[in-house]
Design a protein around this motif. Structure first.
Motif, PDB file in Angstrom:
ATOM      1  N   SER A  20       0.814  -1.217   0.000  1.00 47.16           N
ATOM      2  CA  SER A  20       0.000   0.000   0.000  1.00 47.16           C
ATOM      3  C   SER A  20       0.847   1.266   0.000  1.00 47.16           C
ATOM      4  N   ALA A  21       2.157   1.142   0.243  1.00 46.61           N
ATOM      5  CA  ALA A  21       3.051   2.303   0.272  1.00 46.61           C
ATOM      6  C   ALA A  21       4.124   2.152  -0.800  1.00 46.61           C
ATOM      7  N   ASN A  22       4.885   3.205  -1.024  1.00 50.71           N
ATOM      8  CA  ASN A  22       5.935   3.172  -2.030  1.00 50.71           C
ATOM      9  C   ASN A  22       7.157   2.426  -1.507  1.00 50.71           C
ATOM     10  N   MET A  23       7.473   1.308  -2.152  1.00 53.87           N
ATOM     11  CA  MET A  23       8.637   0.527  -1.767  1.00 53.87           C
ATOM     12  C   MET A  23       9.887   1.144  -2.386  1.00 53.87           C
ATOM     13  N   LYS A  24      10.953   1.187  -1.615  1.00 56.31           N
ATOM     14  CA  LYS A  24      12.237   1.680  -2.112  1.00 56.31           C
ATOM     15  C   LYS A  24      13.109   0.507  -2.542  1.00 56.31           C
ATOM     16  N   THR A  25      13.280  -0.471  -1.654  1.00 56.57           N
ATOM     17  CA  THR A  25      14.063  -1.670  -1.986  1.00 56.57           C
ATOM     18  C   THR A  25      13.433  -2.898  -1.347  1.00 56.57           C
ATOM     19  N   ILE A  26      13.669  -4.030  -1.990  1.00 50.69           N
ATOM     20  CA  ILE A  26      13.291  -5.332  -1.435  1.00 50.69           C
ATOM     21  C   ILE A  26      14.560  -6.165  -1.395  1.00 50.69           C
ATOM     22  N   GLU A  27      14.887  -6.646  -0.217  1.00 47.22           N
ATOM     23  CA  GLU A  27      16.059  -7.506  -0.060  1.00 47.22           C
ATOM     24  C   GLU A  27      15.575  -8.857   0.438  1.00 47.22           C
ATOM     25  N   ILE A  36      20.424 -12.646  -0.764  1.00 48.95           N
ATOM     26  CA  ILE A  36      20.492 -13.457  -1.988  1.00 48.95           C
ATOM     27  C   ILE A  36      19.879 -12.752  -3.196  1.00 48.95           C
ATOM     28  N   HIS A  37      19.167 -11.636  -2.956  1.00 49.34           N
ATOM     29  CA  HIS A  37      18.480 -10.957  -4.057  1.00 49.34           C
ATOM     30  C   HIS A  37      18.096  -9.550  -3.581  1.00 49.34           C
ATOM     31  N   THR A  38      18.238  -8.578  -4.458  1.00 52.98           N
ATOM     32  CA  THR A  38      17.797  -7.210  -4.161  1.00 52.98           C
ATOM     33  C   THR A  38      17.053  -6.658  -5.374  1.00 52.98           C
ATOM     34  N   SER A  39      15.948  -5.994  -5.110  1.00 50.95           N
ATOM     35  CA  SER A  39      15.149  -5.365  -6.167  1.00 50.95           C
ATOM     36  C   SER A  39      14.857  -3.920  -5.792  1.00 50.95           C
ATOM     37  N   ASN A  40      14.710  -3.088  -6.803  1.00 46.72           N
ATOM     38  CA  ASN A  40      14.269  -1.703  -6.633  1.00 46.72           C
ATOM     39  C   ASN A  40      12.964  -1.539  -7.399  1.00 46.72           C
ATOM     40  N   TYR A  58      12.686 -17.957   3.479  1.00 51.02           N
ATOM     41  CA  TYR A  58      13.412 -16.725   3.208  1.00 51.02           C
ATOM     42  C   TYR A  58      12.716 -15.571   3.920  1.00 51.02           C
ATOM     43  N   PHE A  59      13.464 -14.511   4.155  1.00 49.35           N
ATOM     44  CA  PHE A  59      12.921 -13.309   4.772  1.00 49.35           C
ATOM     45  C   PHE A  59      13.032 -12.159   3.783  1.00 49.35           C
ATOM     46  N   LEU A  60      11.944 -11.414   3.647  1.00 48.90           N
ATOM     47  CA  LEU A  60      11.913 -10.253   2.775  1.00 48.90           C
ATOM     48  C   LEU A  60      12.020  -9.009   3.636  1.00 48.90           C
ATOM     49  N   LYS A  61      13.038  -8.223   3.414  1.00 52.04           N
ATOM     50  CA  LYS A  61      13.165  -6.926   4.094  1.00 52.04           C
ATOM     51  C   LYS A  61      12.765  -5.870   3.091  1.00 52.04           C
ATOM     52  N   ILE A  62      11.641  -5.232   3.354  1.00 55.05           N
ATOM     53  CA  ILE A  62      11.093  -4.230   2.451  1.00 55.05           C
ATOM     54  C   ILE A  62      11.309  -2.858   3.076  1.00 55.05           C
ATOM     55  N   ASN A  63      12.062  -2.027   2.382  1.00 56.65           N
ATOM     56  CA  ASN A  63      12.313  -0.652   2.816  1.00 56.65           C
ATOM     57  C   ASN A  63      11.413   0.278   2.019  1.00 56.65           C
ATOM     58  N   PHE A  64      10.775   1.203   2.718  1.00 54.17           N
ATOM     59  CA  PHE A  64       9.843   2.123   2.084  1.00 54.17           C
ATOM     60  C   PHE A  64      10.471   3.495   1.913  1.00 54.17           C
TER      61      PHE A  64
END
Length: 77
Positions: A20-27, A36-40, A58-64
């Motif tokens: 629902s918010a603007n994601m900056k990065t997904i690790e 193991i993976h990073t997305s913008n 796996y764990f997803l760290k989502i930075n907003f």
């Protein structure tokens, strides 16, 4: 609040993240905490494909963009 939906979960190493918010990065981190993976992502929805990685949890760290972050668990078969 930043609502995050991961589906399907469990999955076959391809899954979607909607937010629902603007994601900056997904690790994506393995069970030992190794990245193991990073997305913008450029939108509120993204498909992740980690078929080259082993099955497991796996764990997803989502930075907003508002500097908040969240960690979610995903199970890949």
């Amino acid at each position: 609040s930043n609502k995050v939906f991961i589906f399907p979960n469990p999955n076959n190493k391809i899954f979607n993240i909607q937010c629902s918010a603007n994601m900056k990065t997904i690790e994506i981190l393995d069970i030992l905490g190794n990245s193991i993976h990073t997305s913008n992502p450029q939108s509120a929805s993204i498909e992740i494909d980690i078929k080259d990685k082993p099955s497991g949890i796996y764990f997803l760290k989502i930075n907003f963009k508002n500097d908040n972050s969240v960690i979610k668990r995903v199970i890949c078969n």
